[in-house]
Design an enzyme around this catalytic site. Structure first.
Site, short mmCIF file in Angstrom:
data_model
loop_
_atom_site.label_atom_id
_atom_site.label_comp_id
_atom_site.label_asym_id
_atom_site.label_seq_id
_atom_site.Cartn_x
_atom_site.Cartn_y
_atom_site.Cartn_z
N LEU A 1 6.04 -8.95 -2.82
CA LEU A 1 5.51 -7.60 -2.63
C LEU A 1 4.97 -7.14 -3.98
CD1 LEU A 1 5.20 -5.42 -0.45
CD2 LEU A 1 7.41 -4.50 -1.16
N ASP A 2 3.69 -6.76 -4.04
CA ASP A 2 3.05 -6.39 -5.30
C ASP A 2 3.82 -5.29 -6.02
OD1 ASP A 2 1.05 -8.20 -4.84
OD2 ASP A 2 -0.39 -6.74 -4.07
N PRO A 3 3.77 -5.25 -7.35
CA PRO A 3 4.45 -4.18 -8.10
C PRO A 3 4.03 -2.78 -7.67
CG PRO A 3 3.79 -5.92 -9.60
CD PRO A 3 3.19 -6.26 -8.26
N LEU A 4 2.74 -2.58 -7.33
CA LEU A 4 2.27 -1.26 -6.93
C LEU A 4 2.68 -0.87 -5.51
CD1 LEU A 4 -1.35 -1.15 -8.42
CD2 LEU A 4 0.73 -0.09 -9.30
N ALA A 5 3.25 -1.82 -4.78
CA ALA A 5 3.68 -1.55 -3.40
C ALA A 5 5.18 -1.26 -3.37
CB ALA A 5 3.37 -2.74 -2.50
#
Length: 309
Positions: free
Chosen positions: A56-60
């Site tokens: 899961l992307d850091p921004l998510a």
């Protein structure tokens, strides 16, 4: 224990690693990498082994299932499951990463109305061809696409089929639109946002992304990093059993002798009028204990992974 002499460093003893088996369904906060999240959970349990079921992307934010110990053997069953997201698209600009982290590469003064967006959504559901974002973990000649893109190299990824089960609007302000999506493995929400913007002629990128479901796990049952650290019952209160990852495939209950055979890697002939003859994926239990995952061919249960619980 003697106190440290002046000038010497004093180190607290490291907690002893232990065998911990099960799933932690984590609600990952924005700004944290998936790798860091795994480290936090692993440290909270002093676990010997841990891994996550899908980056899961850091921004998510949102659902990041983390497997401990023997549960790591069930990770593929979670990663292959359907996923659900809620995401907001900001209209009027396209970025090289297809989210807010990237550099703006094109802009538009046009803004779509809700009716135009809704009319387009059927073209983005079902099995569609999707070009992954250039900043993705897909490998090109052994290198991650995002590493090549960060080095300034031209990245060209081929379109590939993905499955989007549902895509709907849950909010629209004119400048942004919030969607809910249900999709299969390998689908990039950032690519959905990019392609919607291009098709509408207004451009767009993901401004907010939250994952709400992965396979059998939902965000409603998730725990937070703060809860793991602060709960009076300790982190074990959040630990789900290994077989929690397997609830979407059939369970086969077997007797003790059959369990011993499976643990030795030997197949077992299933008996009984209701015994299944063919099945691509099942899990076997004996006296409530998970024994193995496998397949059934011609009435024979063939173990693929055996558990030591």
């Amino acid at each position: 224990m003697q106190p440290a002499a002046e000038g010497e460093k004093s180190f607290a003893p490291r907690p002893k690693k232990r065998d911990v088996h099960g799933w932690v369904v984590l609600d990952k906060p924005v700004g944290m990498t998936s790798t860091h999240a795994v480290s936090v959970v692993k440290r909270a349990y002093a676990a010997k082994k841990a891994g996550h079921a899908g980056t899961l992307d850091p921004l998510a934010s949102g659902l990041l299932p983390i497997a401990l110990g023997e549960a790591t053997k069930t990770v593929p069953f979670v990663m292959d499951g359907r996923k659900a997201y809620q995401f907001t698209v900001a209209w009027g600009s396209q970025t090289d990463t297809d989210d807010t982290e990237g550099r703006v590469v094109a802009t538009s003064d046009k803004r779509p109305d809700e009716a135009a967006i809704a009319a387009l959504l059927p073209r983005f559901t079902g099995t569609i061809l999707q070009v992954p974002p250039k900043f993705s973990a897909i490998k090109i000649a052994g290198e991650r696409a995002y590493d090549l893109a960060r080095d300034g190299e031209e990245v060209e990824l081929q379109a590939r089929p993905v499955e989007i089960d549902a895509l709907s609007i849950v909010g629209h302000t004119g400048q942004t639109t919030t969607f809910e999506a249900e999709c299969g493995k390998g689908t990039y929400v950032r690519a959905i946002a990019r392609d919607l913007g291009v098709t509408l002629g207004c451009l767009g990128h993901v401004a907010h992304l939250r994952r709400t479901r992965v396979g059998p796990f939902t965000v409603a049952e998730a725990t937070t990093v703060e809860t793991l650290r602060e709960t009076a019952d300790g982190p074990d209160a959040a630990l789900r059993p290994v077989e929690a990852a397997l609830t979407l495939i059939p369970q086969i209950m077997i007797h003790r002798d059959a369990a011993l055979r499976l643990k030795r890697g030997q197949s077992v002939l299933l008996r009984g009028r209701d015994a299944p003859v063919e099945a691509e994926s099942v899990y076997a239990t004996s006296a409530g204990i998970l024994i193995a995952t496998g397949s059934i061919e011609n009435g024979e249960l063939i173990p693929h992974r055996v558990f030591n619980l």
